[in-house]
Design a protein around this motif. Structure first.
Motif, mmCIF file in Angstrom:
data_model
loop_
_atom_site.group_PDB
_atom_site.id
_atom_site.type_symbol
_atom_site.label_atom_id
_atom_site.label_comp_id
_atom_site.label_asym_id
_atom_site.label_seq_id
_atom_site.Cartn_x
_atom_site.Cartn_y
_atom_site.Cartn_z
ATOM 1 N N UNK A 16 24.247 37.044 46.722
ATOM 2 C CA UNK A 16 25.035 36.410 45.597
ATOM 3 C C UNK A 16 25.752 37.231 44.759
ATOM 4 N N UNK A 17 24.838 38.038 44.168
ATOM 5 C CA UNK A 17 24.848 39.847 43.682
ATOM 6 C C UNK A 17 26.206 40.796 43.681
ATOM 7 N N UNK A 18 27.056 40.329 44.997
ATOM 8 C CA UNK A 18 27.724 40.615 44.954
ATOM 9 C C UNK A 18 29.488 40.204 44.666
ATOM 10 N N UNK A 19 28.863 38.884 45.248
ATOM 11 C CA UNK A 19 29.908 37.950 44.706
ATOM 12 C C UNK A 19 30.467 37.437 43.554
ATOM 13 N N UNK A 20 29.069 38.190 42.786
ATOM 14 C CA UNK A 20 29.461 37.727 41.018
ATOM 15 C C UNK A 20 30.429 38.981 40.971
ATOM 16 N N UNK A 21 29.976 39.997 40.750
ATOM 17 C CA UNK A 21 30.908 41.137 40.937
ATOM 18 C C UNK A 21 31.801 41.286 41.094
ATOM 19 N N UNK A 22 32.680 40.499 42.644
ATOM 20 C CA UNK A 22 34.044 40.428 42.930
ATOM 21 C C UNK A 22 34.773 39.096 41.796
ATOM 22 N N UNK A 23 33.999 38.179 42.098
ATOM 23 C CA UNK A 23 34.340 37.968 41.082
ATOM 24 C C UNK A 23 34.796 37.790 38.804
ATOM 25 N N UNK A 24 33.663 38.624 38.780
ATOM 26 C CA UNK A 24 34.020 39.483 37.239
ATOM 27 C C UNK A 24 35.279 40.601 37.523
ATOM 28 N N UNK A 25 35.188 41.092 38.457
ATOM 29 C CA UNK A 25 36.626 42.068 39.105
ATOM 30 C C UNK A 25 37.459 41.290 39.023
ATOM 31 N N UNK A 26 37.676 39.880 39.518
ATOM 32 C CA UNK A 26 38.897 39.648 40.119
ATOM 33 C C UNK A 26 39.259 39.086 38.767
ATOM 34 N N UNK A 27 38.500 38.515 37.891
ATOM 35 C CA UNK A 27 38.745 37.955 36.670
ATOM 36 C C UNK A 27 39.186 38.282 35.555
ATOM 37 N N UNK A 28 39.178 40.028 35.834
ATOM 38 C CA UNK A 28 39.236 41.104 35.266
ATOM 39 C C UNK A 28 40.492 41.674 35.290
ATOM 40 N N UNK A 29 41.270 41.743 35.928
ATOM 41 C CA UNK A 29 42.648 42.034 36.434
ATOM 42 C C UNK A 29 43.561 41.478 35.793
ATOM 43 N N UNK A 30 44.171 42.586 35.107
ATOM 44 C CA UNK A 30 45.042 43.094 34.013
ATOM 45 C C UNK A 30 46.846 43.314 34.627
ATOM 46 N N UNK A 31 47.404 43.235 33.621
ATOM 47 C CA UNK A 31 48.832 43.630 33.972
ATOM 48 C C UNK A 31 48.777 44.939 33.717
ATOM 49 N N UNK A 32 49.082 46.060 34.153
ATOM 50 C CA UNK A 32 48.900 47.495 34.573
ATOM 51 C C UNK A 32 48.051 47.681 35.368
ATOM 52 N N UNK A 33 47.035 47.798 35.894
ATOM 53 C CA UNK A 33 46.286 47.598 36.977
ATOM 54 C C UNK A 33 46.395 48.042 37.671
ATOM 55 N N UNK A 34 46.169 49.828 38.641
ATOM 56 C CA UNK A 34 46.620 49.771 39.658
ATOM 57 C C UNK A 34 45.707 49.651 40.799
ATOM 58 N N UNK A 35 45.627 48.480 41.859
ATOM 59 C CA UNK A 35 44.879 47.699 43.073
ATOM 60 C C UNK A 35 45.134 48.057 43.822
ATOM 61 N N UNK A 36 44.719 47.769 45.265
ATOM 62 C CA UNK A 36 44.286 47.951 46.614
ATOM 63 C C UNK A 36 44.033 46.529 47.146
#
Length: 79
Positions: A16-36
């Motif tokens: 549950x903790x990992x799922x919430x952390x991932x949701x926050x990460x995906x919600x914070x994606x913005x233009x200019x970010x370098x992603x994999x």
């Protein structure tokens, strides 16, 4: 009941903790970010929509599901 509580804290609570952390990460994606992506593509975010992101890799632009982002790369700190 004790065994159930132990299973809960060892298996379900960290998930549950990992799922919430991932949701926050995906919600914070913005233009200019370098992603994999989950497929291993290293790219820069060119556009963000509700469920998709457009990634720029070289001269190519590709549209991916937002969920396909595996991680946002942090800029290397200068020492």
């Amino acid at each position: 009941a004790l065994i159930g509580a132990v299973i809960w804290f060892l298996i379900f609570a960290p998930e549950r903790k990992n799922r919430k952390k991932r949701e926050v990460m995906l919600g914070g994606v913005k233009k200019g970010d370098k992603v994999v992506t989950t497929g291993g593509l290293h790219a820069e975010v060119a556009e963000v929509k509700e469920h998709t992101v457009t990634l720029k890799a070289g001269d190519t632009r590709l549209t991916y599901s937002r969920a396909s982002i595996h991680e946002i790369q942090q800029p290397k700190s200068e020492e």
